[in-house]
Write a protein that holds these residues in place. Structure first.
Motif, PDB file in Angstrom:
ATOM      1  N   VAL B  75       0.847  -1.197   0.000  1.00  0.00           N
ATOM      2  CA  VAL B  75       0.000   0.000   0.000  1.00  0.00           C
ATOM      3  C   VAL B  75       0.884   1.249   0.000  1.00  0.00           C
ATOM      4  O   VAL B  75       1.782   1.379   0.838  1.00  0.00           O
ATOM      5  CB  VAL B  75      -0.915   0.045   1.251  1.00  0.00           C
ATOM      6  N   GLY B  78      -2.586   5.387  -0.346  1.00  0.00           N
ATOM      7  CA  GLY B  78      -3.995   5.086  -0.584  1.00  0.00           C
ATOM      8  C   GLY B  78      -4.263   4.158  -1.754  1.00  0.00           C
ATOM      9  O   GLY B  78      -5.420   3.889  -2.079  1.00  0.00           O
ATOM     10  N   MET B  79      -3.182   3.676  -2.406  1.00  0.00           N
ATOM     11  CA  MET B  79      -3.362   2.713  -3.488  1.00  0.00           C
ATOM     12  C   MET B  79      -2.704   1.403  -3.106  1.00  0.00           C
ATOM     13  O   MET B  79      -1.732   1.394  -2.354  1.00  0.00           O
ATOM     14  CB  MET B  79      -2.741   3.255  -4.780  1.00  0.00           C
ATOM     15  N   SER B  80      -3.230   0.307  -3.646  1.00  0.00           N
ATOM     16  CA  SER B  80      -2.646  -0.985  -3.282  1.00  0.00           C
ATOM     17  C   SER B  80      -2.464  -1.882  -4.493  1.00  0.00           C
ATOM     18  O   SER B  80      -3.143  -1.752  -5.503  1.00  0.00           O
ATOM     19  CB  SER B  80      -3.540  -1.689  -2.254  1.00  0.00           C
ATOM     20  N   VAL B  81      -1.488  -2.781  -4.340  1.00  0.00           N
ATOM     21  CA  VAL B  81      -1.272  -3.826  -5.334  1.00  0.00           C
ATOM     22  C   VAL B  81      -1.219  -5.150  -4.583  1.00  0.00           C
ATOM     23  O   VAL B  81      -0.542  -5.271  -3.569  1.00  0.00           O
ATOM     24  CB  VAL B  81       0.052  -3.614  -6.105  1.00  0.00           C
ATOM     25  N   PRO B  85       4.196  -8.009  -7.173  1.00  0.00           N
ATOM     26  CA  PRO B  85       4.083  -6.936  -8.168  1.00  0.00           C
ATOM     27  C   PRO B  85       5.228  -6.943  -9.164  1.00  0.00           C
ATOM     28  O   PRO B  85       6.328  -7.379  -8.853  1.00  0.00           O
ATOM     29  CB  PRO B  85       4.140  -5.669  -7.303  1.00  0.00           C
ATOM     30  N   GLU B  86       4.953  -6.458 -10.359  1.00  0.00           N
ATOM     31  CA  GLU B  86       6.029  -6.189 -11.302  1.00  0.00           C
ATOM     32  C   GLU B  86       6.680  -4.888 -10.866  1.00  0.00           C
ATOM     33  O   GLU B  86       5.982  -3.958 -10.449  1.00  0.00           O
ATOM     34  CB  GLU B  86       5.470  -6.032 -12.719  1.00  0.00           C
ATOM     35  N   MET B  89       5.115  -1.669 -12.106  1.00  0.00           N
ATOM     36  CA  MET B  89       3.843  -1.320 -11.481  1.00  0.00           C
ATOM     37  C   MET B  89       4.074  -0.614 -10.149  1.00  0.00           C
ATOM     38  O   MET B  89       3.435   0.389  -9.832  1.00  0.00           O
ATOM     39  CB  MET B  89       3.027  -2.610 -11.281  1.00  0.00           C
ATOM     40  N   ILE B  93       2.926   3.265  -9.001  1.00  0.00           N
ATOM     41  CA  ILE B  93       2.073   3.754  -7.904  1.00  0.00           C
ATOM     42  C   ILE B  93       2.871   4.628  -6.930  1.00  0.00           C
ATOM     43  O   ILE B  93       2.344   5.551  -6.343  1.00  0.00           O
ATOM     44  CB  ILE B  93       1.302   2.640  -7.153  1.00  0.00           C
TER      45      ILE B  93
END
Ligand code: ATP
Ligand code: MG
Lengths: 247, 107
Positions: B75, B78-81, B85-86, B89, B93
């Motif tokens: 996280v 406020g964004m999550s993966v 993850p690559e 990416m 974020i």
């Protein structure tokens, strides 16, 4: 009790237990399926409320969709005070609804994850309040949250096994999409559960609908095979075991 | 650690951007995800980021607070993966969170 008899967990929902030989088999996973507004959430929360207030069985409510304050408000209409149960340690509400302030926006998903976080969260509450009943409302929302269906299917099996492995009876809800004929969005809902209950709210004329309930399957039980009338009253859900709708 | 986890979207005293990494003891993909995150952070100047690792097996209450239950999840702002993850990416974020921070402070 002999090891060959199935111990029953009374739902406490008026009229339901007599359709299912006294209750759900203890430690089983039960699916409550139905279209939107058929009463799945009310039935599920009522199962926890009755467990806590009448059978001394604390419960964990995992809400993936509706925020807790709305659930509490709705249940209060039926005289069911969930906040009191929380204070008394008889109920834990696990808020995983998307409206939470801290919840991040998922911008990426790779097919290399598991639900061990969900498992850890739920098990921590089960152990804290010594829960005997667990509700997950609703499984279907996962299908909108994650793309990797194969992972979800496998992870649901693991999750259900680990919750029931704690000695809890697990009730899952699943929403049947409006035009759908199956029992949920994953096509596995039936295999996950050893019991399946379907709720209906069918149009019976131009101006009225009628609620009903069907026990589709229940492991080791000689359950009713008819569709029975159900109503949402001021005291919550009530089933009329003798009454068949449309007769 | 819990008091460090509540500031994902804001500046910290030291100005570092907080990256939250949620993992568990049993999650098979978590070690690889952590490697990727550390590699990406290593490409930036030290002090730009602060990595906060949350082991959900030990701190389920923090994961519950953030509504994070699929692991691994990272996280940032406020964004999550979710999933391993690559690197591209992750960079995306991270830069996104820096941009939105800039926008907020220049307004
Ligand atoms: N106090 C009440 N008295 C009578 N009926 C009520 C009352 N409160 C709610 N209902 C009925 O119950 C329905 C909602 O029940 P519930 O939330 O359990 O449905 P659901 O199957 O979980 O729906 P969804 O799929 O949208 O989550 C409402 O549509 C309404 O018809
Ligand atoms: Mg519902």
């Amino acid at each position: 009790m002999s090891k060959f008899t199935i111990e029953r967990v009374r739902t406490g929902i008026p009229g339901l237990d007599e359709l299912i030989e006294g209750g759900f088999p203890r430690g089983d996973t039960i699916l409550v399926a139905g279209k939107a507004g058929t009463g799945k959430s009310i039935l599920a929360v009522q199962f926890l409320y009755k467990g806590a207030t009448e059978y001394n069985e604390p419960g964990v409510l995992v809400t993936l969709e509706e925020p807790p304050h709305l659930i509490k408000r709705n249940m209060m209409r039926f005289g069911m005070d969930l906040e009191r149960l929380e204070r008394e340690g008889l109920l834990a509400i696990v808020d995983l609804s998307p409206s939470k302030e801290r919840t991040p926006v998922m911008v990426g998903e790779y097919p290399s994850f598991d639900l061990s976080g969900l498992e850890a969260i739920i098990l921590s509450h089960i152990r804290r309040i010594k829960a005997k009943r667990v509700v997950i409302d609703t499984l279907s929302i996962m299908a909108y949250k994650f793309r990797s269906r194969d992972i979800l299917r496998e992870e649901f099996f693991k999750l259900c096994a680990s919750i029931t492995g704690e000695g809890c009876t697990l009730l899952l809800t699943s929403e049947i999409p409006a035009q759908d004929t199956g029992l949920g969005v994953f096509d596995i809902e039936t295999f996950l559960a050893s019991g399946v209950i379907v709720l209906y709210n069918e149009k019976i004329s131009e101006t009225s609908r009628s609620r009903s309930i069907e026990i589709l399957k229940l492991r080791g039980s000689k359950h009713s095979s008819r569709i029975h009338s159900m109503r949402i009253t001021d005291e919550g859900i009530r089933v009329w075991p003798g009454e068949i709708p449309g007769h | 650690m819990a008091e460090n986890t509540g500031t994902a979207d804001t500046d910290n005293a030291d100005g570092a951007i907080e990256i939250l990494f949620f993992k568990s003891d049993s999650c098979p993909f978590c070690p690889r995800a952590e490697e990727v995150i550390r590699e990406v952070i290593g490409e930036f100047d030290p002090g730009v980021f602060r990595l906060v690792v949350i082991n959900v097996s030990e701190k389920p209450e923090v994961a519950e607070e953030y509504g994070v239950f699929a692991l691994p999840t990272v996280v940032v702002g406020g964004m999550s993966v979710t999933g391993v993850p690559e690197p591209e990416m992750l960079v995306k974020i991270i830069l996104g969170s820096r941009l939105s921070r800039k926008r907020r402070t220049t307004r």
